[in-house]
Scaffold this active site. Structure first.
Site, short mmCIF file in Angstrom:
data_model
loop_
_atom_site.label_atom_id
_atom_site.label_comp_id
_atom_site.label_asym_id
_atom_site.label_seq_id
_atom_site.Cartn_x
_atom_site.Cartn_y
_atom_site.Cartn_z
N HIS A 25 0.86 -1.20 0.00
CA HIS A 25 0.00 0.00 0.00
C HIS A 25 0.89 1.25 0.00
O HIS A 25 1.37 1.68 1.03
CB HIS A 25 -0.90 -0.02 1.23
CG HIS A 25 -2.10 0.86 1.10
ND1 HIS A 25 -2.17 1.90 0.20
CD2 HIS A 25 -3.29 0.86 1.75
CE1 HIS A 25 -3.35 2.50 0.31
NE2 HIS A 25 -4.05 1.88 1.24
N GLY A 26 1.06 1.80 -1.19
CA GLY A 26 1.87 3.02 -1.32
C GLY A 26 1.01 4.24 -1.56
O GLY A 26 1.50 5.26 -2.05
N ALA A 27 -0.29 4.14 -1.23
CA ALA A 27 -1.25 5.18 -1.66
C ALA A 27 -2.02 5.78 -0.49
O ALA A 27 -1.80 5.46 0.67
CB ALA A 27 -2.23 4.55 -2.66
N ASN A 28 -2.91 6.66 -0.84
CA ASN A 28 -4.01 7.13 0.02
C ASN A 28 -3.60 7.78 1.34
O ASN A 28 -4.39 7.84 2.28
CB ASN A 28 -5.00 5.99 0.31
CG ASN A 28 -5.63 5.44 -0.96
OD1 ASN A 28 -5.48 4.27 -1.26
ND2 ASN A 28 -6.28 6.28 -1.73
N TYR B 109 -1.19 6.90 3.53
CA TYR B 109 -0.55 6.08 4.56
C TYR B 109 0.98 6.24 4.48
O TYR B 109 1.48 7.01 3.65
CB TYR B 109 -1.03 4.62 4.44
CG TYR B 109 -2.53 4.52 4.72
CD1 TYR B 109 -3.02 4.68 6.01
CD2 TYR B 109 -3.45 4.33 3.69
CE1 TYR B 109 -4.38 4.63 6.28
CE2 TYR B 109 -4.82 4.27 3.94
CZ TYR B 109 -5.29 4.42 5.24
OH TYR B 109 -6.64 4.38 5.51
N GLY C 178 -14.57 4.41 -9.27
CA GLY C 178 -15.83 4.61 -9.97
C GLY C 178 -16.06 3.65 -11.12
O GLY C 178 -16.93 3.88 -11.96
N ARG D 38 -16.73 -0.08 -3.74
CA ARG D 38 -18.13 0.09 -3.31
C ARG D 38 -19.09 -0.72 -4.17
O ARG D 38 -20.04 -1.32 -3.65
CB ARG D 38 -18.49 1.58 -3.35
CG ARG D 38 -17.70 2.40 -2.33
CD ARG D 38 -17.77 3.86 -2.64
NE ARG D 38 -17.26 4.15 -3.98
CZ ARG D 38 -17.45 5.28 -4.64
NH1 ARG D 38 -18.16 6.25 -4.10
NH2 ARG D 38 -16.94 5.45 -5.85
N ARG E 86 0.33 -0.11 -4.77
CA ARG E 86 -0.81 0.78 -5.02
C ARG E 86 -0.34 2.23 -4.88
O ARG E 86 0.37 2.58 -3.93
CB ARG E 86 -1.92 0.50 -4.01
CG ARG E 86 -3.08 1.49 -4.10
CD ARG E 86 -4.34 0.89 -3.54
NE ARG E 86 -5.29 1.88 -3.11
CZ ARG E 86 -6.60 1.79 -3.34
NH1 ARG E 86 -7.11 0.78 -4.00
NH2 ARG E 86 -7.41 2.72 -2.88
#
Ligand SMILES: Cc1cc2nc3c(=O)[nH]c(=O)nc-3n(C[C@H](O)[C@H](O)[C@H](O)COP(=O)(O)O)c2cc1C
Length: 367
Positions: free
Chosen positions: A181-184, A186, A306, A328, A234
């Site tokens: 997880h390289g995103a968002n 963190y 999306g 989602r 990511r």
């Protein structure tokens, strides 16, 4: 439904492993593990349901990597010892029994940790107050703590935690692949982002330095799991605590980030934007998935954002994406691939489904 969806059902090979279609469940934190970070029977039923619904790939939620500073949320699952790794075995068996490819997402929350049973304090690249407020949705409240700037040995410990957890995920739990997880927003993304990384050493400054922790983590994971295990990263611009953040050097940053990941040997890059098809920077310009493919043509590109809008998912396959990941829309339609092949209508997304798995009715988990 009257669209030709066959492109979404073409198999693809990633580093010698065949994924049966292009539809993947994106990582989603569910805060549904035991207090001490073990995956549960309910989680097995939750995850295997996506595989039964036809998804070719199922990714876990972000799983914490060490018993120091990595945990982000109470009831987040971990991969920090044999006990936690063993608890994932039934989940992995459930996913694979249905013929899906199982990816473990490994994550260090860094400065935006809001629930860590091992530590009361947080770490980040620099002592910069994180933007925004903790997510009430994940039982947080108020501002994030001011993190301490990581020392060299704390950085080495964080890298080590990623590598050891990745090793356990493959060797003990039985996952097929690792997503770092390289995103968002963190830890790894905190290093990549100029506004949270004010360091003046080799980990800060130019983009080439800010991406270094992602690359070093990738190399450590690769050397732990070996050449034959697919390993990906990511990447995003937006963050959970700053949705509209953009890379300052725009396409030049994209070239450095994606190009260096390709050079390091990433098997896949998972790019996420709010709406994956939108220009990443200027109006009329290329999307982030397009840029990822341009600068990392050897890597498979996972695209997210999306893409439960199926026309957009199909278009994404012509705009650089190799795999479509859905979050989602998968919660609303755990059987989304089957619905597409049966030409059935997809359920609309209802925000109530975002809650912990405990909120999902038993009868629905059995579907
Ligand atoms: C409930 C929930 C939890 C999430 N947790 C994670 C996570 O653990 N790791 C991650 O990389 N992204 C996480 N995300 C982001 C999703 O993977 C995805 O990027 C986002 O929902 C947009 O994709 P979508 O439009 O298909 O929903 C989460 C999203 C949701 C809705």
């Amino acid at each position: 439904m009257d669209i030709d969806t066959s492109a979404l059902f073409a198999p693809i090979i990633i580093n010698g492993h065949t994924l049966k279609n292009r539809l993947a469940v994106a990582p989603m934190t569910r805060i549904s593990a035991t207090q001490d970070g073990r995956a549960t029977e309910t989680m097995t039923r939750y995850y295997e349901r996506f595989a039964r619904g036809g998804f070719g790939t199922v990714s876990t939620e972000g799983v914490y990597t060490d018993q120091a500073f990595s945990q982000g949320y109470a009831h987040q699952p971990g991969m920090t010892d044999e006990t936690q790794a063993n608890a994932w075995k039934p989940v992995v068996r459930g996913i694979k029994a249905e013929g899906a490819f199982a990816i473990a997402q490994v994550m260090h929350a860094g400065a935006i940790s809001q629930g860590n049973r091992f530590r009361d304090t947080t770490l980040g690249p620099s002592a910069v107050q994180p933007k925004g407020e903790q997510m009430a949705f994940y039982h947080g409240h108020g501002r994030y703590a001011l993190p301490a700037a990581m020392t060299e040995s704390q950085i080495a410990d964080a890298i080590h935690g990623f590598a050891e957890s990745a090793g356990r995920a493959i060797e003990v739990a039985g996952f097929d692949a690792i997503e770092i997880h390289g995103a968002n927003g963190y830890l790894l993304d905190q290093f990549l982002t100029a506004s949270t990384n004010k360091r003046v050493d080799r980990w800060g400054g130019a983009t080439q330095n800010r991406v270094r922790l992602i690359l070093e983590t990738f190399k450590a994971v690769r050397s732990k799991v070996g050449a034959k295990v697919p390993v990906g990263v990511r990447i995003s611009q937006g963050k959970v605590n700053d949705h509209h953040q953009k890379w300052a050097d725009a396409e030049r940053d994209a070239e450095i980030v994606f190009g260096s990941l390709a050079q390091a040997g990433a098997d896949f890059i998972h790019v996420t934007e709010y709406e994956a098809w939108k220009p990443a920077f200027k109006p009329g310009g290329p999307s982030l998935m397009h840029l990822a493919k341009r600068y990392a043509p050897e890597a498979e590109i996972f695209a997210n954002g999306g893409l439960h809008k199926i026309e957009q998912a199909i278009a994404a396959l012509n705009d650089g994406a190799d795999i479509i990941t859905i979050a989602r829309g998968a919660l609303a339609n755990p059987d989304l691939p089957r619905r597409l092949s049966d030409r059935r209508i997809l359920n609309d997304f209802d925000p109530a489904i975002l809650g912990p798995i405990a909120n999902i009715k038993d009868s629905e988990l059995a579907m």
